[in-house]
Design an enzyme around this catalytic site. Structure first.
Site, PDB file in Angstrom:
ATOM      1  N   GLU A 114      31.794 -57.524  83.920  1.00 31.86           N
ATOM      2  CA  GLU A 114      32.924 -58.424  83.065  1.00 31.86           C
ATOM      3  C   GLU A 114      32.844 -58.490  81.582  1.00 31.86           C
ATOM      4  O   GLU A 114      33.706 -58.263  80.863  1.00 31.86           O
ATOM      5  CB  GLU A 114      32.603 -60.061  83.546  1.00 31.86           C
TER       6      GLU A 114
ATOM      7  N   TYR B 134      46.705 -40.924  73.344  1.00 32.09           N
ATOM      8  CA  TYR B 134      45.920 -41.767  74.491  1.00 32.09           C
ATOM      9  C   TYR B 134      44.510 -41.044  74.672  1.00 32.09           C
ATOM     10  O   TYR B 134      43.413 -41.436  75.323  1.00 32.09           O
ATOM     11  CB  TYR B 134      46.442 -41.820  75.998  1.00 32.09           C
TER      12      TYR B 134
ATOM     13  N   LYS C 247      32.812 -50.380  89.803  1.00 33.17           N
ATOM     14  CA  LYS C 247      31.603 -49.924  89.986  1.00 33.17           C
ATOM     15  C   LYS C 247      31.450 -49.432  91.409  1.00 33.17           C
ATOM     16  O   LYS C 247      31.590 -50.130  92.513  1.00 33.17           O
ATOM     17  CB  LYS C 247      30.465 -51.119  89.947  1.00 33.17           C
TER      18      LYS C 247
ATOM     19  N   GLU D 174      19.442 -50.875  86.828  1.00 30.86           N
ATOM     20  CA  GLU D 174      20.796 -50.573  86.362  1.00 30.86           C
ATOM     21  C   GLU D 174      20.816 -50.012  84.795  1.00 30.86           C
ATOM     22  O   GLU D 174      21.540 -49.130  84.330  1.00 30.86           O
ATOM     23  CB  GLU D 174      21.581 -51.592  86.871  1.00 30.86           C
TER      24      GLU D 174
END
Length: 121
Positions: free
Chosen positions: A73, A53, A99, A21
């Site tokens: 996290e 933004y 994900k 990954e």
């Protein structure tokens, strides 16, 4: 308190527990909710009275693209902390990091991390 919602910010990044990954990467989706006072902008119609933004979207995209964390996290926390540090008008932020294609056998769902940070924390 007023909110700006930014949804479905799609970025390719290299965060993940498995070594492949962090080498091959994968797609992530980020939604954020930003709490801030929008009363001045609602009256003035001036961008200087609100949060641009576009800068938040760029910040998120850069973090996802350049970070190599083992845990999603940690990436979600880094996004929230960076927004609080760099966007002084924002008093609270909620980040939902998804994900879409988790590398888990026989699992076709999504994994999402949701966290909220306040300036006071």
């Amino acid at each position: 308190m007023d909110c700006i919602h930014l949804t479905e910010i799609r970025c390719y990044g290299y965060t993940g527990y498995l070594p492949e990954e962090q080498v091959l990467g994968q797609w992530f989706e980020v939604d954020v909710k930003l709490w801030l006072d929008l009363s001045a902008a609602a009256k003035s119609d001036e961008i200087s009275d609100t949060l641009d933004y576009r800068s938040v979207i760029s910040l998120i995209q850069d973090l996802v693209k350049t970070s190599k964390f083992a845990l999603v996290e940690r990436l979600a926390g880094a996004i929230a902390d960076s927004i609080i540090q760099q966007c002084h008008q924002v008093t609270q932020v909620q980040v939902i990091l998804t994900k879409p294609a988790a590398p888990i056998p026989d699992f076709g769902g999504k994994i999402s991390i949701e966290l909220t940070r306040s300036r006071a924390e």
